[in-house]
Design a protein around this motif. Structure first.
Motif, PDB file in Angstrom:
ATOM      1  N   ALA A   1      14.228 -27.676  -0.332  1.00  0.00           N
ATOM      2  CA  ALA A   1      14.928 -26.957  -1.653  1.00  0.00           C
ATOM      3  C   ALA A   1      17.023 -27.266  -1.318  1.00  0.00           C
ATOM      4  CB  ALA A   1      14.698 -25.722  -2.432  1.00  0.00           C
ATOM      5  N   LYS A   2      17.358 -28.497  -0.955  1.00  0.00           N
ATOM      6  CA  LYS A   2      18.792 -28.518  -0.779  1.00  0.00           C
ATOM      7  C   LYS A   2      19.746 -28.112  -1.970  1.00  0.00           C
ATOM      8  CE  LYS A   2      18.376 -29.715   3.417  1.00  0.00           C
ATOM      9  NZ  LYS A   2      19.139 -28.489   4.850  1.00  0.00           N
ATOM     10  N   ILE A   3      20.679 -27.878  -1.981  1.00  0.00           N
ATOM     11  CA  ILE A   3      21.414 -27.796  -2.531  1.00  0.00           C
ATOM     12  C   ILE A   3      21.443 -29.086  -4.012  1.00  0.00           C
ATOM     13  CG2 ILE A   3      24.269 -27.937  -3.937  1.00  0.00           C
ATOM     14  CD1 ILE A   3      24.360 -25.726  -1.489  1.00  0.00           C
ATOM     15  N   GLU A   4      21.462 -30.814  -3.156  1.00  0.00           N
ATOM     16  CA  GLU A   4      21.151 -31.938  -4.336  1.00  0.00           C
ATOM     17  C   GLU A   4      19.497 -31.563  -5.049  1.00  0.00           C
ATOM     18  OE1 GLU A   4      23.640 -33.024  -0.604  1.00  0.00           O
ATOM     19  OE2 GLU A   4      22.080 -31.486  -0.376  1.00  0.00           O
ATOM     20  N   LYS A   5      19.113 -31.086  -4.544  1.00  0.00           N
ATOM     21  CA  LYS A   5      17.875 -31.403  -5.391  1.00  0.00           C
ATOM     22  C   LYS A   5      18.289 -29.911  -6.620  1.00  0.00           C
ATOM     23  CE  LYS A   5      15.460 -34.432  -2.848  1.00  0.00           C
ATOM     24  NZ  LYS A   5      15.343 -35.524  -3.529  1.00  0.00           N
ATOM     25  N   ARG A   6      19.024 -29.200  -6.753  1.00  0.00           N
ATOM     26  CA  ARG A   6      19.106 -28.041  -7.356  1.00  0.00           C
ATOM     27  C   ARG A   6      20.876 -28.745  -8.662  1.00  0.00           C
ATOM     28  NH1 ARG A   6      18.704 -22.144  -4.594  1.00  0.00           N
ATOM     29  NH2 ARG A   6      18.495 -21.617  -6.910  1.00  0.00           N
ATOM     30  N   LEU A   7      20.282 -29.466  -8.392  1.00  0.00           N
ATOM     31  CA  LEU A   7      21.601 -30.251  -9.198  1.00  0.00           C
ATOM     32  C   LEU A   7      21.877 -29.964 -11.188  1.00  0.00           C
ATOM     33  CD1 LEU A   7      22.914 -33.641  -8.539  1.00  0.00           C
ATOM     34  CD2 LEU A   7      23.688 -31.397  -7.295  1.00  0.00           C
ATOM     35  N   GLU A   8      21.075 -29.495 -11.601  1.00  0.00           N
ATOM     36  CA  GLU A   8      20.599 -29.023 -13.307  1.00  0.00           C
ATOM     37  C   GLU A   8      20.533 -27.767 -13.517  1.00  0.00           C
ATOM     38  OE1 GLU A   8      16.653 -30.066 -14.847  1.00  0.00           O
ATOM     39  OE2 GLU A   8      16.390 -32.233 -14.215  1.00  0.00           O
ATOM     40  N   ASP A   9      20.021 -26.912 -12.385  1.00  0.00           N
ATOM     41  CA  ASP A   9      20.532 -24.920 -12.134  1.00  0.00           C
ATOM     42  C   ASP A   9      21.887 -25.198 -12.031  1.00  0.00           C
ATOM     43  OD1 ASP A   9      17.786 -24.009 -12.513  1.00  0.00           O
ATOM     44  OD2 ASP A   9      17.348 -24.491 -10.301  1.00  0.00           O
ATOM     45  N   ILE A  10      22.478 -26.175 -11.227  1.00  0.00           N
ATOM     46  CA  ILE A  10      23.820 -25.486 -11.041  1.00  0.00           C
ATOM     47  C   ILE A  10      24.701 -26.325 -12.212  1.00  0.00           C
ATOM     48  CG2 ILE A  10      25.768 -26.197  -9.613  1.00  0.00           C
ATOM     49  CD1 ILE A  10      23.927 -26.855  -6.978  1.00  0.00           C
ATOM     50  N   VAL A  11      24.897 -27.345 -12.775  1.00  0.00           N
ATOM     51  CA  VAL A  11      25.370 -27.537 -13.905  1.00  0.00           C
ATOM     52  C   VAL A  11      24.935 -26.778 -14.975  1.00  0.00           C
ATOM     53  CG1 VAL A  11      25.255 -29.109 -15.840  1.00  0.00           C
ATOM     54  CG2 VAL A  11      25.442 -29.814 -13.068  1.00  0.00           C
ATOM     55  N   LYS A  12      23.831 -26.089 -15.105  1.00  0.00           N
ATOM     56  CA  LYS A  12      23.237 -25.428 -16.208  1.00  0.00           C
ATOM     57  C   LYS A  12      24.258 -23.817 -15.758  1.00  0.00           C
ATOM     58  CE  LYS A  12      19.284 -25.599 -18.336  1.00  0.00           C
ATOM     59  NZ  LYS A  12      18.154 -25.420 -18.530  1.00  0.00           N
ATOM     60  N   ALA A  13      24.167 -23.885 -14.925  1.00  0.00           N
ATOM     61  CA  ALA A  13      24.803 -22.210 -14.546  1.00  0.00           C
ATOM     62  C   ALA A  13      26.441 -22.246 -14.631  1.00  0.00           C
ATOM     63  CB  ALA A  13      25.007 -22.256 -12.892  1.00  0.00           C
TER      64      ALA A  13
END
Length: 378
Positions: free
Chosen positions: A258-270
């Motif tokens: 679960a690299k940061i690249e795979k969590r863009l949706e969660d990052i943008v939502k945050a």
């Protein structure tokens, strides 16, 4: 209906105006260009009539109005048509005649974030910087200039600062996030910071700033390579993307599978959530500030009235004292007058003041100036 130039306007009012009157007419009244009005509509997420709309409407054709969507996170319902910074809002005049009400919002934070979230572009991580977002322009341009100096001289004290793989990854992730947020017209930029650390020297690092509406959210990477014990450049055992100062929006850590690249949706939502909560927190702080200033003004008015009342009472007291003194002086004068009358009456009955002896008595009295009393004989 007469249209006047406002200093502020709500999104609902502006939406109704641009669909009721051509922007060219509004521009003439407001004293700005129709292009500026169009940009304002884009910035405030207000749909405007498409090309050919007014011609079709004038010809009697059937036209439809695009409904007003929900505002973006961090975006206020009231639009200021001139630049108003936070300090102006903080120190805005307070009207004692009007009621100060706490800020209220029709939508919940989750509803605002979800409304904006569905408008976003594809959530894809960039693999390289061949086509970077324009928010990286300043950093990449300065890096390019440093690289050119090295080519020209074969050396330079000011070498490129962000060629290491960790920095290149940071730039790719920032670029990916920026491209996603372009769909809601967020203002994004990466800036380079310089921190001096004792025993280490100058350390350069990157910080991204995302502005949505009236809110700004910072993004920063915490790396294992960061030196210990520095607040400006915190260290983490694994690469971590921090959203907001001190991670108020959340920390996104590289994890196995679960690299940061795979969590863009969660990052943008945050990012969107933090932008909205910061705006609401700022509005509530301004509301509390207005209450505080109102109380200060009321206390100042009350203090002024207390001083005026104290001065009034002091004046009354002084006047009463003056009247008492006047009465006392009048009483003393009256007593002296009565004493004089009594003395005159007593002297009138004295033997020396009766008949022919009166002149002799007065003659003797005039010669005896040192005598203050007159013996009375029975």
């Amino acid at each position: 209906m007469t249209i006047q130039k406002p200093t502020s306007i709500t999104r609902t009012e502006l939406h109704a105006l641009v669909w009721r009157e051509p922007r060219s007419k509004l521009a003439g009244i407001w004293g700005i260009s129709d292009v500026a009005i169009g940009k304002l509509c884009v910035k405030e997420c207000i749909p405007a009539p498409p090309p050919g709309y007014w011609a079709k409407r004038a010809a009697g054709g059937r036209v439809s109005t695009t409904p007003l969507p929900m505002r973006l996170p961090g975006q206020r319902e009231l639009i200021e048509l001139r630049a108003v910074n936070y300090y102006e809002r903080w120190n805005a005049p307070v009207d004692l005649e009007s009621e100060i009400t706490p800020p209220t919002y029709i939508e919940t934070v989750e509803e605002v974030v979800q409304s904006a979230f569905v408008r976003l572009g594809p959530f894809r991580a960039k693999r390289d910087l061949s086509d970077p977002h324009h928010g990286l322009r300043r950093v990449l341009l300065s890096e390019s200039k440093r690289a050119e100096k090295i080519k020209e001289r074969d050396w330079s004290f000011d070498k490129p600062r962000f060629l290491e793989p960790r920095f290149q990854r940071q730039l790719r992730l920032f670029s990916s996030i920026f491209f996603i947020l372009d769909s809601i017209h967020a203002s994004c930029e990466v800036v380079q910071k310089e921190t001096w650390i004792q025993g280490v020297g100058h350390i350069h690092h990157l910080i991204a700033s995302v502005s949505i509406g009236g809110s700004s959210v910072q993004l920063q990477f915490l790396e294992p390579e960061n030196p210990k014990g520095n607040n400006d450049l915190p260290r983490s055992s694994v690469t971590t993307l921090r959203v907001g100062s001190s991670g108020k929006g959340g920390n996104f850590v590289d994890e196995p599978g679960a690299k940061i690249e795979k969590r863009l949706e969660d990052i943008v939502k945050a990012i969107l959530t933090l932008a909205e909560t910061k705006m609401r927190s700022a509005d509530f702080s301004i509301y509390e500030r207005k209450l505080e200033r109102r109380n200060q003004m009321l206390e100042a008015i009350a203090e002024r009235k207390r001083k005026e009342e104290a001065m009034r009472l002091a004046a009354i007291k002084a006047r009463k004292e003056a009247i008492r003194k006047e009465i006392a002086d009048a009483a003393a004068n009256l007593r002296r007058a009565q004493d004089i009358r009594s003395l005159v009456a007593a002297m009138a009955g004295h033997p020396d003041c009766v008949g022919e002896q009166s002149a002799n008595y007065l003659s003797r009295t005039s010669r005896n100036q040192t005598s203050n009393t007159m013996p009375l004989h029975s």
